[in-house]
Write an enzyme that holds these catalytic residues in place. Structure first.
Site, PDB file in Angstrom:
ATOM      1  N   GLN A   1       0.872  -1.164   0.000  1.00 51.45           N
ATOM      2  CA  GLN A   1       0.000   0.000   0.000  1.00 51.45           C
ATOM      3  C   GLN A   1       0.911   1.216   0.000  1.00 51.45           C
ATOM      4  O   GLN A   1       1.968   1.203   0.625  1.00 51.45           O
ATOM      5  CB  GLN A   1      -0.901   0.027   1.245  1.00 51.45           C
ATOM      6  CG  GLN A   1      -1.954  -1.076   1.277  1.00 51.45           C
ATOM      7  CD  GLN A   1      -3.180  -0.723   0.443  1.00 51.45           C
ATOM      8  OE1 GLN A   1      -3.059  -0.550  -0.773  1.00 51.45           O
ATOM      9  NE2 GLN A   1      -4.332  -0.646   1.074  1.00 51.45           N
ATOM     10  N   SER A   2       0.505   2.285  -0.676  1.00 49.45           N
ATOM     11  CA  SER A   2       1.419   3.411  -0.891  1.00 49.45           C
ATOM     12  C   SER A   2       1.690   4.238   0.349  1.00 49.45           C
ATOM     13  O   SER A   2       2.767   4.817   0.482  1.00 49.45           O
ATOM     14  CB  SER A   2       0.872   4.321  -1.999  1.00 49.45           C
ATOM     15  OG  SER A   2       0.842   3.626  -3.227  1.00 49.45           O
ATOM     16  N   THR A   3       0.725   4.336   1.273  1.00 49.57           N
ATOM     17  CA  THR A   3       0.904   5.163   2.465  1.00 49.57           C
ATOM     18  C   THR A   3       0.375   4.437   3.687  1.00 49.57           C
ATOM     19  O   THR A   3      -0.442   3.514   3.579  1.00 49.57           O
ATOM     20  CB  THR A   3       0.161   6.501   2.330  1.00 49.57           C
ATOM     21  OG1 THR A   3      -1.258   6.262   2.284  1.00 49.57           O
ATOM     22  CG2 THR A   3       0.586   7.245   1.066  1.00 49.57           C
TER      23      THR A   3
ATOM     24  N   GLN B   1      -3.365   4.650   3.894  1.00 47.26           N
ATOM     25  CA  GLN B   1      -4.075   3.629   3.123  1.00 47.26           C
ATOM     26  C   GLN B   1      -4.102   2.305   3.872  1.00 47.26           C
ATOM     27  O   GLN B   1      -5.114   1.604   3.868  1.00 47.26           O
ATOM     28  CB  GLN B   1      -3.407   3.441   1.760  1.00 47.26           C
ATOM     29  CG  GLN B   1      -3.599   4.612   0.810  1.00 47.26           C
ATOM     30  CD  GLN B   1      -2.977   4.351  -0.547  1.00 47.26           C
ATOM     31  OE1 GLN B   1      -2.344   3.323  -0.772  1.00 47.26           O
ATOM     32  NE2 GLN B   1      -3.130   5.294  -1.458  1.00 47.26           N
TER      33      GLN B   1
END
Length: 238
Positions: free
Chosen positions: A22-24, A27
């Site tokens: 997941q990018s962050t 998220q």
């Protein structure tokens, strides 16, 4: 899973890697369904014929952007294990989970072609020996990188538009808050204001930033935490 016929006994004898990203951290915290779907790919690998002992989940990159391979130990592990020839297939929800950079992804795909490693996502199974599969994954890679560029451009333009109207709001440093009119003012909390003032007193006394750090070694200093849709909260750290 479309293209399951491409999976051979040779692939099943090797490890199936389930790559999760997941990018962050936001998220990871809020888009729990996406994370759950990625973990569920291990069950899909089992359904396609891999023994449970030959299914490995790599989730070290949760909360990290796929824009670059730098700092992504999970992605580096995937590349390393593929190069060693022990991977039969890499599972991911979509190609962009592996990398948002075409250069990083193309290198991985080249290694997959050499070691006969399949790529499996929600749309199907890809054999890098097949021209059409290489072409399709290449297009997906380019579109993924372009999507990131477009989204970043939209975000920056939105900020510029808000700035032109005088409505851009950014996180203020410790000691400042926005008032009811949206103007930055000194924090009304006297304890916070005193702590910030002590930083400048310490700098005048020591003459260096290093000296300030030493002066605050045994003192508490205010900090802020914030989350999406929630006001920032003040806390004291040593």
């Amino acid at each position: 899973m479309i293209g399951a016929a491409k999976i051979t006994k040779r692939h099943l004898e090797r490890v199936a890697l389930v790559y999760i990203r997941q990018s962050t951290l936001t998220q990871v915290r809020e888009n729990t369904e996406s994370t759950a779907r990625q973990y569920a790919l291990a069950e899909e690998a089992a359904r396609l014929g891999w023994e449970s002992s030959k299914i490995a989940i790599i989730d070290a990159d949760l909360g990290l952007s796929g824009r670059s391979a730098s700092g992504r130990v999970g992605f580096k592990e995937v590349v390393s294990r593929v190069c060693l020839g022990g991977v039969g297939a890499i599972f991911g929800l979509e190609v962009s989970r592996l990398a948002r950079s075409s250069a990083d992804l193309q290198r991985l795909l080249e290694f997959c072609s050499i070691t006969d490693t399949l790529i499996v996502d929600a749309d199907g199974t890809y054999d890098l020996h097949l021209f059409n599969d290489r072409l399709l994954l290449g297009l997906k890679s380019t579109m993924s990188e372009a999507e990131l560029h477009v989204l970043a451009g939209r975000l920056q333009e939105s900020k510029r538009s808000a700035a032109r109207r005088g409505a851009l709001r950014v996180a203020l440093p410790v000691g400042y808050v926005y008032d009811d009119d949206g103007q930055p003012v000194l924090d009304p909390n006297e304890e916070i204001r005193a702590a910030v003032a002590n930083v400048f007193v310490a700098f005048e006394a020591t003459g260096s930033a290093f000296g300030v750090v030493g002066a605050f070694e045994d003192r508490r200093f205010p900090g802020y935490t914030c989350g999406t849709g929630a006001p920032r909260q003040m806390h004291w750290v040593a």
